[in-house]
Motif scaffolding. Structure first.
Motif, mmCIF file in Angstrom:
data_model
loop_
_atom_site.group_PDB
_atom_site.id
_atom_site.type_symbol
_atom_site.label_atom_id
_atom_site.label_comp_id
_atom_site.label_asym_id
_atom_site.label_seq_id
_atom_site.Cartn_x
_atom_site.Cartn_y
_atom_site.Cartn_z
ATOM 1 N N ARG A 162 0.825 -1.216 0.000
ATOM 2 C CA ARG A 162 0.000 0.000 0.000
ATOM 3 C C ARG A 162 0.859 1.266 0.000
ATOM 4 N N ARG A 163 1.978 1.237 0.727
ATOM 5 C CA ARG A 163 2.870 2.404 0.779
ATOM 6 C C ARG A 163 4.305 1.934 0.614
ATOM 7 N N ILE A 164 5.031 2.603 -0.290
ATOM 8 C CA ILE A 164 6.428 2.254 -0.542
ATOM 9 C C ILE A 164 7.285 3.502 -0.418
ATOM 10 N N ALA A 165 8.354 3.392 0.355
ATOM 11 C CA ALA A 165 9.336 4.476 0.472
ATOM 12 C C ALA A 165 10.354 4.320 -0.656
ATOM 13 N N LEU A 166 10.599 5.411 -1.371
ATOM 14 C CA LEU A 166 11.450 5.382 -2.552
ATOM 15 C C LEU A 166 12.796 6.039 -2.299
ATOM 16 N N THR A 167 13.842 5.458 -2.901
ATOM 17 C CA THR A 167 15.137 6.118 -2.924
ATOM 18 C C THR A 167 15.032 7.448 -3.655
ATOM 19 N N THR A 168 15.815 8.407 -3.239
ATOM 20 C CA THR A 168 15.882 9.692 -3.948
ATOM 21 C C THR A 168 17.145 9.779 -4.798
ATOM 22 N N GLU A 169 17.899 8.676 -4.897
ATOM 23 C CA GLU A 169 19.194 8.726 -5.568
ATOM 24 C C GLU A 169 19.098 8.552 -7.073
ATOM 25 N N SER A 170 18.086 7.860 -7.572
ATOM 26 C CA SER A 170 18.015 7.578 -8.995
ATOM 27 C C SER A 170 16.581 7.384 -9.434
ATOM 28 N N LEU A 220 10.885 0.103 7.075
ATOM 29 C CA LEU A 220 9.878 -0.955 7.052
ATOM 30 C C LEU A 220 9.008 -0.938 8.296
ATOM 31 N N GLY A 221 9.410 -0.177 9.310
ATOM 32 C CA GLY A 221 8.543 0.007 10.463
ATOM 33 C C GLY A 221 7.367 0.919 10.164
ATOM 34 N N GLU A 222 7.465 1.669 9.072
ATOM 35 C CA GLU A 222 6.443 2.656 8.710
ATOM 36 C C GLU A 222 5.778 2.335 7.378
ATOM 37 N N TYR A 223 6.528 1.661 6.488
ATOM 38 C CA TYR A 223 6.044 1.386 5.131
ATOM 39 C C TYR A 223 5.957 -0.118 4.888
ATOM 40 N N ASP A 224 5.161 -0.496 3.884
ATOM 41 C CA ASP A 224 5.087 -1.900 3.477
ATOM 42 C C ASP A 224 6.333 -2.319 2.717
ATOM 43 N N GLY A 225 6.973 -1.369 2.056
ATOM 44 C CA GLY A 225 8.165 -1.673 1.288
ATOM 45 C C GLY A 225 9.078 -0.474 1.194
ATOM 46 N N PRO A 261 0.615 1.076 -5.420
ATOM 47 C CA PRO A 261 0.722 1.626 -4.063
ATOM 48 C C PRO A 261 0.971 3.135 -4.091
ATOM 49 N N ARG A 262 0.935 3.718 -2.934
ATOM 50 C CA ARG A 262 1.332 5.122 -2.807
ATOM 51 C C ARG A 262 2.844 5.166 -2.631
ATOM 52 N N TYR A 263 3.500 5.982 -3.446
ATOM 53 C CA TYR A 263 4.958 6.102 -3.408
ATOM 54 C C TYR A 263 5.346 7.405 -2.729
ATOM 55 N N GLU A 264 6.318 7.334 -1.838
ATOM 56 C CA GLU A 264 6.789 8.525 -1.139
ATOM 57 C C GLU A 264 8.311 8.544 -1.116
ATOM 58 N N ASN A 265 8.910 9.677 -1.488
ATOM 59 C CA ASN A 265 10.364 9.827 -1.425
ATOM 60 C C ASN A 265 10.797 9.962 0.024
ATOM 61 N N ARG A 266 11.728 9.098 0.430
ATOM 62 C CA ARG A 266 12.216 9.137 1.806
ATOM 63 C C ARG A 266 13.698 8.788 1.844
ATOM 64 N N GLU A 267 14.418 9.448 2.721
ATOM 65 C CA GLU A 267 15.788 9.059 3.019
ATOM 66 C C GLU A 267 15.760 7.981 4.098
ATOM 67 N N GLY A 268 16.676 7.032 4.006
ATOM 68 C CA GLY A 268 16.742 6.016 5.040
ATOM 69 C C GLY A 268 17.021 4.648 4.474
ATOM 70 N N GLY A 269 16.855 3.631 5.336
ATOM 71 C CA GLY A 269 17.151 2.266 4.954
ATOM 72 C C GLY A 269 16.057 1.328 5.427
ATOM 73 N N LEU A 270 16.464 0.143 5.898
ATOM 74 C CA LEU A 270 15.495 -0.880 6.277
ATOM 75 C C LEU A 270 14.632 -0.472 7.465
#
Length: 270
Positions: A90-98, A128-133, A116-125
């Motif tokens: 439902r929600r995926i955090a996206l890399t902002t690098e490429s 997954l505490g906040e997003y499905d992917g 799903p809803r895509y959101e640009n976010r800085e960070g790593g694994l």
């Protein structure tokens, strides 16, 4: 005048420039999104750029005809880390690098009817505490994958893709299943009106020969830099295709067609 050459400071590009001899050029480091902008603005003359960026701006850019950063099958560093099944995303955090990996993910999921809803976010694994992917690329992705391994299998072909509730989807492998073609992640590009000097292109070809001939040495250095097992790094690097051969060009053309973009490259003449 010192010529500016753009390179992403990723392990998978190290074989291309680690042994580049000194000359009338300097290296400018950045993530792909930064280098894309810099080559278009003229801040760098020649740069590794994202394939999606190149396809979007191909009327303005020329290509070195024999260079790529491509993979046939698993790439290990363009990964969607997720919980549950793909259909439940439902929600995926996206890399902002490429942008290339982002567009590839949207294409592959969209073809499966997943939006799903895509959101640009800085960070790593931890995301997954906040997003499905979470979509990670480059060094962040290979580090994240290595952090999930409790041991290195005797054969690299046994590398797992599930770690408890976390699954790892390799986007390049999904592309291969779809097309049976390589996926080209990056190419060397320059503004058409300002082609790079031939001595630099020749030096890059020589550096690549050295990088591939001494791949174990490159892998050892990059493994130390990233803090991962050298054997994993060596397996990671030997998967790459660095020459933009005909299968790679067909893969790049297929990506363009899937995105509804033309494919009419202008190749460097020498």
């Amino acid at each position: 005048m010192v010529y500016a050459l753009g390179v992403p400071l990723y392990a998978n590009t190290a074989p291309l420039y680690r042994f580049l001899e000194p000359g009338s050029w300097r290296l400018c480091y950045g993530v792909p999104a930064e280098l894309n902008r810099m080559v278009l603005s003229g801040e760098v003359g020649l740069s590794l750029v994202s394939s999606y960026f190149y396809l979007e701006h191909q009327e303005e850019l020329g290509l070195l005809p024999d260079f790529s950063v491509a993979v046939l099958g698993r790439v290990y560093s363009v990964n969607l880390f997720h919980k549950g099944g793909l259909a439940g995303l439902r929600r995926i955090a996206l890399t902002t690098e490429s942008a290339t990996s982002v567009e590839l993910l949207k294409l592959l999921l969209g073809e499966r009817g997943i939006f799903p809803r895509y959101e640009n976010r800085e960070g790593g694994l931890e995301l997954l505490g906040e997003y499905d992917g979470v979509l990670l690329i480059g060094d962040k992705a290979i580090r994240a994958y290595a952090s999930l391994l409790d041991r290195l299998p005797e054969t690299p072909h046994a590398l797992p893709t599930r770690f408890g509730e976390v699954a790892v989807v390799d986007l390049s492998m999904l592309w291969f299943a779809r097309t049976r073609l390589p996926f080209v992640f990056a190419v060397w590009a320059y503004r058409r009106e300002n082609p790079p000097p031939l001595p630099l292109v020749q030096a890059l070809r020589k550096a690549r020969r050295q990088g591939l001939a001494r791949l174990g040495e490159v892998a050892e250095a990059e493994a130390t830099r990233l803090g991962i097992h050298p054997a994993l790094m060596e397996h990671y690097l030997w998967n790459f295709r660095y020459h933009l051969e005909e299968p790679d060009r067909l893969g790049l053309k297929a990506f363009a067609q899937a995105l509804g973009l033309p494919f009419a490259p202008l190749y460097y003449p020498a």
